[in-house]
Motif scaffolding. Structure first.
Motif, PDB file in Angstrom:
ATOM      1  N   ARG A 192      52.584  23.021  57.087  1.00 12.69           N
ATOM      2  CA  ARG A 192      52.610  23.017  55.626  1.00 12.69           C
ATOM      3  C   ARG A 192      51.439  23.835  55.060  1.00 12.69           C
ATOM      4  NH1 ARG A 192      54.766  19.667  51.816  1.00 12.69           N
ATOM      5  NH2 ARG A 192      56.518  19.641  53.287  1.00 12.69           N
ATOM      6  N   THR A 193      50.268  23.701  55.678  1.00 15.13           N
ATOM      7  CA  THR A 193      49.108  24.479  55.228  1.00 15.13           C
ATOM      8  C   THR A 193      49.353  25.972  55.397  1.00 15.13           C
ATOM      9  OG1 THR A 193      47.637  22.659  55.824  1.00 15.13           O
ATOM     10  CG2 THR A 193      46.640  24.823  55.551  1.00 15.13           C
ATOM     11  N   LEU A 194      49.929  26.343  56.538  1.00 17.21           N
ATOM     12  CA  LEU A 194      50.228  27.758  56.769  1.00 17.21           C
ATOM     13  C   LEU A 194      51.264  28.278  55.774  1.00 17.21           C
ATOM     14  CD1 LEU A 194      50.358  27.831  60.680  1.00 17.21           C
ATOM     15  CD2 LEU A 194      48.567  28.759  59.207  1.00 17.21           C
ATOM     16  N   GLN A 195      52.219  27.440  55.411  1.00 13.12           N
ATOM     17  CA  GLN A 195      53.209  27.858  54.420  1.00 13.12           C
ATOM     18  C   GLN A 195      52.551  28.124  53.062  1.00 13.12           C
ATOM     19  OE1 GLN A 195      56.100  24.713  54.452  1.00 13.12           O
ATOM     20  NE2 GLN A 195      57.242  25.559  56.195  1.00 13.12           N
ATOM     21  N   LYS A 196      51.633  27.235  52.658  1.00  9.08           N
ATOM     22  CA  LYS A 196      50.942  27.444  51.384  1.00  9.08           C
ATOM     23  C   LYS A 196      50.071  28.696  51.433  1.00  9.08           C
ATOM     24  CE  LYS A 196      50.869  22.619  49.894  1.00  9.08           C
ATOM     25  NZ  LYS A 196      50.012  21.466  49.524  1.00  9.08           N
ATOM     26  N   ASP A 197      49.373  28.895  52.568  1.00  4.74           N
ATOM     27  CA  ASP A 197      48.562  30.109  52.703  1.00  4.74           C
ATOM     28  C   ASP A 197      49.429  31.357  52.634  1.00  4.74           C
ATOM     29  OD1 ASP A 197      46.316  28.606  52.903  1.00  4.74           O
ATOM     30  OD2 ASP A 197      46.172  28.698  55.095  1.00  4.74           O
ATOM     31  N   LYS A 198      50.607  31.278  53.217  1.00  4.03           N
ATOM     32  CA  LYS A 198      51.522  32.417  53.167  1.00  4.03           C
ATOM     33  C   LYS A 198      51.939  32.716  51.729  1.00  4.03           C
ATOM     34  CE  LYS A 198      56.080  33.942  54.681  1.00  4.03           C
ATOM     35  NZ  LYS A 198      57.328  33.565  55.389  1.00  4.03           N
ATOM     36  N   GLU A 199      52.218  31.643  50.954  1.00  5.42           N
ATOM     37  CA  GLU A 199      52.597  31.848  49.552  1.00  5.42           C
ATOM     38  C   GLU A 199      51.468  32.515  48.772  1.00  5.42           C
ATOM     39  OE1 GLU A 199      53.646  28.031  48.123  1.00  5.42           O
ATOM     40  OE2 GLU A 199      55.518  27.886  49.299  1.00  5.42           O
ATOM     41  N   HIS A 200      50.219  32.046  48.976  1.00  2.54           N
ATOM     42  CA  HIS A 200      49.089  32.646  48.267  1.00  2.54           C
ATOM     43  C   HIS A 200      48.863  34.092  48.711  1.00  2.54           C
ATOM     44  CE1 HIS A 200      47.751  29.126  46.046  1.00  2.54           C
ATOM     45  NE2 HIS A 200      47.926  28.391  47.138  1.00  2.54           N
ATOM     46  N   LEU A 201      49.017  34.347  49.994  1.00  2.00           N
ATOM     47  CA  LEU A 201      48.859  35.719  50.476  1.00  2.00           C
ATOM     48  C   LEU A 201      49.925  36.638  49.883  1.00  2.00           C
ATOM     49  CD1 LEU A 201      47.994  35.141  54.238  1.00  2.00           C
ATOM     50  CD2 LEU A 201      46.507  36.150  52.516  1.00  2.00           C
ATOM     51  N   THR A 202      51.134  36.111  49.750  1.00  2.00           N
ATOM     52  CA  THR A 202      52.205  36.912  49.149  1.00  2.00           C
ATOM     53  C   THR A 202      51.886  37.238  47.693  1.00  2.00           C
ATOM     54  OG1 THR A 202      53.805  35.833  50.610  1.00  2.00           O
ATOM     55  CG2 THR A 202      54.679  37.002  48.707  1.00  2.00           C
ATOM     56  N   ILE A 203      51.381  36.225  46.955  1.00  2.00           N
ATOM     57  CA  ILE A 203      51.005  36.460  45.552  1.00  2.00           C
ATOM     58  C   ILE A 203      49.887  37.493  45.463  1.00  2.00           C
ATOM     59  CG2 ILE A 203      50.006  35.377  43.509  1.00  2.00           C
ATOM     60  CD1 ILE A 203      51.435  32.784  44.348  1.00  2.00           C
ATOM     61  N   ASN A 204      48.866  37.339  46.312  1.00  2.00           N
ATOM     62  CA  ASN A 204      47.755  38.296  46.308  1.00  2.00           C
ATOM     63  C   ASN A 204      48.222  39.702  46.670  1.00  2.00           C
ATOM     64  OD1 ASN A 204      46.047  36.239  45.621  1.00  2.00           O
ATOM     65  ND2 ASN A 204      45.302  35.883  47.702  1.00  2.00           N
ATOM     66  N   LEU A 205      49.162  39.778  47.610  1.00  2.82           N
ATOM     67  CA  LEU A 205      49.674  41.082  48.010  1.00  2.82           C
ATOM     68  C   LEU A 205      50.397  41.762  46.855  1.00  2.82           C
ATOM     69  CD1 LEU A 205      50.188  43.168  50.227  1.00  2.82           C
ATOM     70  CD2 LEU A 205      52.237  41.884  50.865  1.00  2.82           C
ATOM     71  N   HIS A 206      51.213  40.996  46.126  1.00  2.00           N
ATOM     72  CA  HIS A 206      51.916  41.572  44.972  1.00  2.00           C
ATOM     73  C   HIS A 206      50.923  42.040  43.905  1.00  2.00           C
ATOM     74  CE1 HIS A 206      55.644  40.677  46.745  1.00  2.00           C
ATOM     75  NE2 HIS A 206      55.738  39.389  46.409  1.00  2.00           N
ATOM     76  N   ARG A 207      49.883  41.227  43.667  1.00  2.00           N
ATOM     77  CA  ARG A 207      48.886  41.622  42.672  1.00  2.00           C
ATOM     78  C   ARG A 207      48.132  42.870  43.122  1.00  2.00           C
ATOM     79  NH1 ARG A 207      46.268  35.698  41.108  1.00  2.00           N
ATOM     80  NH2 ARG A 207      48.105  34.893  39.989  1.00  2.00           N
ATOM     81  N   ALA A 208      47.785  42.910  44.412  1.00  4.07           N
ATOM     82  CA  ALA A 208      47.075  44.085  44.920  1.00  4.07           C
ATOM     83  C   ALA A 208      47.947  45.332  44.830  1.00  4.07           C
ATOM     84  CB  ALA A 208      46.642  43.842  46.365  1.00  4.07           C
ATOM     85  N   GLU A 209      49.237  45.182  45.136  1.00  2.49           N
ATOM     86  CA  GLU A 209      50.139  46.330  45.017  1.00  2.49           C
ATOM     87  C   GLU A 209      50.238  46.810  43.574  1.00  2.49           C
ATOM     88  OE1 GLU A 209      53.766  44.941  46.637  1.00  2.49           O
ATOM     89  OE2 GLU A 209      53.192  45.289  48.737  1.00  2.49           O
TER      90      GLU A 209
END
Length: 264
Positions: free
Chosen positions: A158-175
């Motif tokens: 579950r922790t890895l899933q949440k980290d993945k969601e945050h990383l995805t959001i950060n990736l979209h913002r960085a793009e």
């Protein structure tokens, strides 16, 4: 002559009477034999009928025995199949136990033994809204170590899933920021090319004319190009405003397993 004829006639009658008596005896014998033959024929007919009935009974019995043999054969095959299935099931049970032991060992190797109970308890408390988690939390004291290992592993997932969601959001913002910076860089590159071209043109005019003329032309050019030169100022990009408009990236440290375990 009449006496002789009569005597002869009498003798012939006597002979005929003897022959008739003999024939009568033979007829009575033949009648007795015929009656015996009739009796034997009737006896043979009765025996034949009895033999036919016995043959029919034997055929019926043979068919019954065939049916019984088929049933017995089916039962033997059924019990044989059951024995084979029982032997296979016993081997499967042994294989299932071995598989379960190996799986428990693998799961135990993936979690931290010192933090299993703490992580599992925190996971169940954080998901008490789920019926299964609530039931497991109520029977916490009777849970097996294997169950605690699985719950701890589920918490890490579950922790890895949440980290993945945050990383995805950060990736979209960085793009998105990269796209904006690319557009800004393109605008600045165009302005740089235009200014470089203008600089070369002014330098060329300065080298071709006299000192006085060049100064006058330079002044005139400055007056003429002042509106153009003002365009970069007007089109200048305020990076401070852009930085203020950018959304901050999601703090992954707060979502990491270490920080959660530290908080718990």
């Amino acid at each position: 002559m009449n006496a002789q004829a009569i005597k002869k006639f009498v003798e012939e009658n006597q002979k005929l009477a003897a022959e008739c008596a003999n024939l009568g005896n033979q007829c009575s014998k033949l009648e007795r034999e015929c009656s015996l033959y009739d009796h034997d024929r009737e006896a043979l007919m009765e025996f034949g009928n009895e033999a036919d009935e016995r043959a029919k009974e034997a055929e019926v019995r043979v068919s019954e025995l065939d049916e019984e043999l088929k049933q017995i054969t089916e039962e033997v095959n059924y019990y044989k199949h059951q024995c084979e299935m029982l032997s296979v099931d016993s081997s499967k049970d042994d294989g299932s136990l071995t598989e379960q032991k190996l799986l428990n060992t693998l799961v135990a190797s993936l979690v931290n033994k010192n933090e299993v109970a703490k992580t599992a308890s925190a996971f169940l408390e954080a998901n008490t809204g789920v019926e299964t988690c609530h039931a497991l939390l109520n029977m916490w004291n009777s849970l097996r170590p294997e169950t605690l290992n699985i719950l701890s592993l589920a918490a890490h997932v579950r922790t890895l899933q949440k980290d993945k969601e945050h990383l995805t959001i950060n990736l979209h913002r960085a793009e998105e920021e990269v796209r904006v910076l690319f557009e800004e860089n393109h605008v600045l590159d165009d302005e740089n090319k235009r200014l470089l071209k203008l600089y070369k043109s002014e330098k060329k005019h300065a080298n071709s004319g006299g000192k006085h003329d060049s100064s006058a032309k330079t002044k005139n050019n400055k007056r003429k190009t002042s509106p153009v030169m003002s365009s970069p100022v007007d089109r200048k990009i305020d990076f401070n405003d852009i930085d203020n408009l950018r959304c901050p990236l999601s703090p992954l440290k707060e979502n990491s397993p270490g920080s959660k375990s530290h908080k718990m």
